[in-house]
Structures are given as C-alpha cells and as structure tokens.
Design a protein around this motif. Structure first.
Motif, PDB file in Angstrom:
ATOM      1  N   TRP A  54       0.839  -1.169   0.091  1.00  0.00           N
ATOM      2  CA  TRP A  54      -0.090   0.057   0.191  1.00  0.00           C
ATOM      3  C   TRP A  54       0.997   1.435  -0.166  1.00  0.00           C
ATOM      4  O   TRP A  54       0.360   2.357  -0.670  1.00  0.00           O
ATOM      5  CB  TRP A  54      -0.887   0.194   1.183  1.00  0.00           C
ATOM      6  CG  TRP A  54      -1.940  -0.964   1.076  1.00  0.00           C
ATOM      7  CD1 TRP A  54      -2.119  -2.182   1.718  1.00  0.00           C
ATOM      8  CD2 TRP A  54      -3.236  -0.914   0.357  1.00  0.00           C
ATOM      9  NE1 TRP A  54      -3.430  -2.872   1.428  1.00  0.00           N
ATOM     10  CE2 TRP A  54      -4.001  -2.186   0.398  1.00  0.00           C
ATOM     11  CE3 TRP A  54      -3.453  -0.009  -0.716  1.00  0.00           C
ATOM     12  CZ2 TRP A  54      -4.998  -2.196  -0.254  1.00  0.00           C
ATOM     13  CZ3 TRP A  54      -4.807  -0.223  -1.288  1.00  0.00           C
ATOM     14  CH2 TRP A  54      -5.467  -1.646  -1.186  1.00  0.00           C
ATOM     15  N   LEU A  55       2.035   1.008   0.705  1.00  0.00           N
ATOM     16  CA  LEU A  55       2.855   2.343   0.642  1.00  0.00           C
ATOM     17  C   LEU A  55       3.369   2.468  -0.663  1.00  0.00           C
ATOM     18  O   LEU A  55       3.404   3.753  -0.951  1.00  0.00           O
ATOM     19  CB  LEU A  55       4.018   1.972   1.757  1.00  0.00           C
ATOM     20  CG  LEU A  55       5.074   3.254   1.836  1.00  0.00           C
ATOM     21  CD1 LEU A  55       4.519   4.487   2.254  1.00  0.00           C
ATOM     22  CD2 LEU A  55       6.112   2.934   2.748  1.00  0.00           C
ATOM     23  N   PHE A  56       3.876   1.569  -1.258  1.00  0.00           N
ATOM     24  CA  PHE A  56       4.538   1.667  -2.629  1.00  0.00           C
ATOM     25  C   PHE A  56       3.356   2.050  -3.456  1.00  0.00           C
ATOM     26  O   PHE A  56       3.743   3.074  -4.405  1.00  0.00           O
ATOM     27  CB  PHE A  56       5.072   0.427  -3.309  1.00  0.00           C
ATOM     28  CG  PHE A  56       6.344  -0.006  -2.566  1.00  0.00           C
ATOM     29  CD1 PHE A  56       7.298   0.820  -2.346  1.00  0.00           C
ATOM     30  CD2 PHE A  56       6.469  -1.408  -2.173  1.00  0.00           C
ATOM     31  CE1 PHE A  56       8.414   0.398  -1.641  1.00  0.00           C
ATOM     32  CE2 PHE A  56       7.631  -1.749  -1.400  1.00  0.00           C
ATOM     33  CZ  PHE A  56       8.565  -0.654  -1.190  1.00  0.00           C
ATOM     34  N   ALA A  57       2.039   1.671  -3.568  1.00  0.00           N
ATOM     35  CA  ALA A  57       0.942   2.116  -4.193  1.00  0.00           C
ATOM     36  C   ALA A  57       0.690   3.620  -4.038  1.00  0.00           C
ATOM     37  O   ALA A  57       0.461   4.454  -5.015  1.00  0.00           O
ATOM     38  CB  ALA A  57      -0.113   1.399  -3.939  1.00  0.00           C
ATOM     39  N   LEU A  58       0.602   4.015  -2.955  1.00  0.00           N
ATOM     40  CA  LEU A  58       0.409   5.433  -2.369  1.00  0.00           C
ATOM     41  C   LEU A  58       1.363   6.222  -3.122  1.00  0.00           C
ATOM     42  O   LEU A  58       1.483   7.493  -3.542  1.00  0.00           O
ATOM     43  CB  LEU A  58       0.164   5.645  -0.989  1.00  0.00           C
ATOM     44  CG  LEU A  58       0.025   7.038  -0.506  1.00  0.00           C
ATOM     45  CD1 LEU A  58      -1.208   7.752  -1.026  1.00  0.00           C
ATOM     46  CD2 LEU A  58       0.215   7.190   1.063  1.00  0.00           C
ATOM     47  N   GLY A  75       3.243   5.689  -5.862  1.00  0.00           N
ATOM     48  CA  GLY A  75       3.061   5.585  -7.201  1.00  0.00           C
ATOM     49  C   GLY A  75       2.161   6.553  -7.584  1.00  0.00           C
ATOM     50  O   GLY A  75       2.158   7.483  -8.672  1.00  0.00           O
ATOM     51  N   VAL A  76       1.146   6.726  -6.949  1.00  0.00           N
ATOM     52  CA  VAL A  76      -0.098   7.337  -7.288  1.00  0.00           C
ATOM     53  C   VAL A  76       0.166   8.872  -6.879  1.00  0.00           C
ATOM     54  O   VAL A  76      -0.032   9.884  -8.067  1.00  0.00           O
ATOM     55  CB  VAL A  76      -1.349   7.170  -6.153  1.00  0.00           C
ATOM     56  CG1 VAL A  76      -2.391   8.181  -6.416  1.00  0.00           C
ATOM     57  CG2 VAL A  76      -2.022   5.739  -6.736  1.00  0.00           C
ATOM     58  N   VAL A  77       0.797   9.408  -5.979  1.00  0.00           N
ATOM     59  CA  VAL A  77       1.229  10.486  -5.789  1.00  0.00           C
ATOM     60  C   VAL A  77       2.038  11.066  -6.613  1.00  0.00           C
ATOM     61  O   VAL A  77       2.026  12.197  -7.324  1.00  0.00           O
ATOM     62  CB  VAL A  77       1.746  10.943  -4.193  1.00  0.00           C
ATOM     63  CG1 VAL A  77       2.464  12.135  -4.028  1.00  0.00           C
ATOM     64  CG2 VAL A  77       0.810  10.593  -3.204  1.00  0.00           C
ATOM     65  N   LEU A 116       1.207  14.601 -13.683  1.00  0.00           N
ATOM     66  CA  LEU A 116       0.250  14.960 -14.399  1.00  0.00           C
ATOM     67  C   LEU A 116      -0.293  16.520 -14.420  1.00  0.00           C
ATOM     68  O   LEU A 116      -0.621  17.382 -14.903  1.00  0.00           O
ATOM     69  CB  LEU A 116      -1.213  14.027 -14.231  1.00  0.00           C
ATOM     70  CG  LEU A 116      -0.946  12.895 -14.878  1.00  0.00           C
ATOM     71  CD1 LEU A 116      -2.236  12.083 -14.377  1.00  0.00           C
ATOM     72  CD2 LEU A 116      -1.138  12.878 -16.126  1.00  0.00           C
ATOM     73  N   TRP A 117       0.001  17.019 -12.831  1.00  0.00           N
ATOM     74  CA  TRP A 117      -0.284  18.165 -12.593  1.00  0.00           C
ATOM     75  C   TRP A 117       0.699  19.311 -13.319  1.00  0.00           C
ATOM     76  O   TRP A 117       0.387  20.322 -13.656  1.00  0.00           O
ATOM     77  CB  TRP A 117      -0.155  18.485 -11.078  1.00  0.00           C
ATOM     78  CG  TRP A 117      -0.634  20.163 -10.703  1.00  0.00           C
ATOM     79  CD1 TRP A 117       0.514  20.992 -10.474  1.00  0.00           C
ATOM     80  CD2 TRP A 117      -1.792  20.620 -10.409  1.00  0.00           C
ATOM     81  NE1 TRP A 117      -0.012  22.008 -10.011  1.00  0.00           N
ATOM     82  CE2 TRP A 117      -1.668  21.883  -9.971  1.00  0.00           C
ATOM     83  CE3 TRP A 117      -3.026  20.213 -10.680  1.00  0.00           C
ATOM     84  CZ2 TRP A 117      -2.394  22.720  -9.680  1.00  0.00           C
ATOM     85  CZ3 TRP A 117      -4.283  21.115 -10.371  1.00  0.00           C
ATOM     86  CH2 TRP A 117      -3.838  22.337  -9.866  1.00  0.00           C
ATOM     87  N   ARG A 118       1.971  18.719 -13.361  1.00  0.00           N
ATOM     88  CA  ARG A 118       3.013  19.868 -13.896  1.00  0.00           C
ATOM     89  C   ARG A 118       2.849  19.782 -15.188  1.00  0.00           C
ATOM     90  O   ARG A 118       3.135  20.773 -16.191  1.00  0.00           O
ATOM     91  CB  ARG A 118       4.405  19.186 -13.556  1.00  0.00           C
ATOM     92  CG  ARG A 118       4.764  19.313 -11.922  1.00  0.00           C
ATOM     93  CD  ARG A 118       6.045  19.200 -11.680  1.00  0.00           C
ATOM     94  NE  ARG A 118       6.665  20.427 -12.342  1.00  0.00           N
ATOM     95  CZ  ARG A 118       7.873  20.831 -11.870  1.00  0.00           C
ATOM     96  NH1 ARG A 118       8.453  20.240 -10.949  1.00  0.00           N
ATOM     97  NH2 ARG A 118       8.616  21.654 -12.581  1.00  0.00           N
TER      98      ARG A 118
END
Length: 53
Positions: A3-7, A9-11, A17-19
C-alpha cells in the motif's frame, strides 16, 4: 507494505500530471493593445495631422 508503494506511485503520477497539464503549463497569449491605448500611437498622432493652410 504494498500500500505504501502504491500510494507513492499514485502521488508521483498525480504530481507529474499536474505539472504537465496544470495551470501555468501553457504560455499566456500575447496582449493586443488597441490604438487608443498605445502611447506610441497617441504620441505619433500629432505628426500625422495635416497642417491647415
């Protein structure tokens, strides 16, 4: 632990995408100045006036 790696990766994807597509990613269009707002045009008007005989 996954879950930590997934979080992380999502961040990371969200930040990239924001940049890429967020505000400020495109340059501002050039500003068009109307002739009556252009100081150089107004200064030049005196020289363009025809002289009265």
């Amino acid at each position: 632990m996954i879950w930590l790696f997934a979080l992380i990766g999502v961040v990371t994807v969200a930040i990239l995408l924001w940049r890429a597509f967020g505000p400020g990613s495109r340059p501002a269009p050039p500003r068009v100045i109307a002739p009556d707002d252009d100081p150089d045009f107004l200064r030049d008007l005196d020289g363009r006036k025809p002289l009265d005989p």
